[in-house]
Design an enzyme around this catalytic site. Structure first.
Site, mmCIF file in Angstrom:
data_model
loop_
_atom_site.group_PDB
_atom_site.id
_atom_site.type_symbol
_atom_site.label_atom_id
_atom_site.label_comp_id
_atom_site.label_asym_id
_atom_site.label_seq_id
_atom_site.Cartn_x
_atom_site.Cartn_y
_atom_site.Cartn_z
ATOM 1 N N ASP A 298 11.351 -1.854 -0.047
ATOM 2 C CA ASP A 298 10.855 -1.808 -1.419
ATOM 3 C C ASP A 298 12.069 -1.662 -2.330
ATOM 4 O O ASP A 298 12.877 -0.745 -2.138
ATOM 5 C CB ASP A 298 9.931 -0.591 -1.558
ATOM 6 N N ARG B 255 6.056 0.035 3.945
ATOM 7 C CA ARG B 255 6.766 -1.217 3.715
ATOM 8 C C ARG B 255 8.128 -1.221 4.391
ATOM 9 O O ARG B 255 8.769 -0.183 4.532
ATOM 10 C CB ARG B 255 6.893 -1.511 2.234
ATOM 11 N N ARG C 78 9.138 -8.545 4.676
ATOM 12 C CA ARG C 78 7.942 -7.975 4.062
ATOM 13 C C ARG C 78 6.909 -9.064 3.844
ATOM 14 O O ARG C 78 7.166 -10.075 3.207
ATOM 15 C CB ARG C 78 8.313 -7.359 2.729
ATOM 16 N N ASP D 152 13.045 -1.348 -6.310
ATOM 17 C CA ASP D 152 12.531 -1.161 -7.668
ATOM 18 C C ASP D 152 13.675 -1.175 -8.660
ATOM 19 O O ASP D 152 14.689 -0.502 -8.454
ATOM 20 C CB ASP D 152 11.785 0.178 -7.787
HETATM 21 N N1 ROI Z 1 6.954 7.741 -1.025
HETATM 22 C C1 ROI Z 1 8.246 7.979 -0.752
HETATM 23 N N2 ROI Z 1 8.614 9.176 -0.280
HETATM 24 N N3 ROI Z 1 9.206 7.019 -0.909
HETATM 25 C C2 ROI Z 1 8.904 5.780 -1.374
HETATM 26 O O1 ROI Z 1 9.806 4.928 -1.516
HETATM 27 C C3 ROI Z 1 7.552 5.492 -1.677
HETATM 28 N N4 ROI Z 1 7.168 4.272 -2.169
HETATM 29 C C4 ROI Z 1 5.912 4.016 -2.503
HETATM 30 C C5 ROI Z 1 4.824 5.043 -2.409
HETATM 31 C C6 ROI Z 1 3.656 4.491 -1.577
HETATM 32 C C7 ROI Z 1 4.356 5.368 -3.809
HETATM 33 N N5 ROI Z 1 5.279 6.262 -1.794
HETATM 34 C C8 ROI Z 1 6.590 6.507 -1.506
HETATM 35 O O2 ROI Z 1 5.601 2.817 -2.969
#
Ligand code: ROI
Length: 163
Positions: free
Chosen positions: A96, A93, A84, A98
């Protein structure tokens, strides 16, 4: 030192997402300071935010002695290792990660908010999390994950079927 259970959300919609996510689970499992307790199946999810490819999303439960800041740093390092380059706020991305929940901790600093502030509104987080931790009580709303699912639109979330 006590070990804390944490919930992590994983997502990818760029590159070989399935491979990236599976490798991330392996990385979790190989880090001495983290123990991978369980993970969900992968879900194909419609993007929230601007138009972009569907995501693959899932969740994992980790056990760790790392304090929240160090755990966050570890997650960011793993994101960077997976190629990334830069984090556009709502853009696609490769990976990600979290930090959703850290035991029953409630924390808000300049760089980190726990529980994750948007987790209660997101089907792509709650569906996989409910698969592995339905009874975990969200420390702010005091509702179990399975209860939080009730109020959320999950129509864009379906089990990923590799073909
Ligand atoms: N939308 C989905 N379906 N899954 C994600 O992990 C995800 N992550 C994000 C944003 C852009 C908000 N949209 C997403 O960061």
């Amino acid at each position: 030192m006590t070990k804390i259970q944490c919930a992590i959300a994983l997502g990818s919609n760029l590159g070989d997402s399935l491979d990236i996510l599976e490798k991330t689970l392996q990385i979790f499992d190989q880090l001495p300071e983290i123990h991978l307790k369980s993970h969900s199946q992968w879900y194909q999810t419609a993007p929230i935010g601007p138009p972009q490819p569907d995501y693959l999303n899932g969740c994992a439960i980790l056990e760790t002695q790392l304090v929240p800041d160090k755990l966050l740093q570890t997650l960011l390092n793993i994101e960077q290792q997976s190629g990334r380059v830069r984090r556009e706020r709502w853009g696609p991305r490769t990976l990600d990660l979290d930090l959703l929940l850290y035991g029953d901790l409630i924390l808000k600093t300049d760089t980190l908010q726990i529980p994750h502030p948007r987790m209660t509104q997101r089907g792509f987080v709650l569906v996989p999390l409910a698969e592995i931790a339905p009874n975990w009580v969200h420390p702010v709303t005091k509702k179990a994950i399975i209860q939080l699912l009730d109020g959320v639109d999950c129509s864009g979330v379906s089990l990923y079927q590799p073909n």
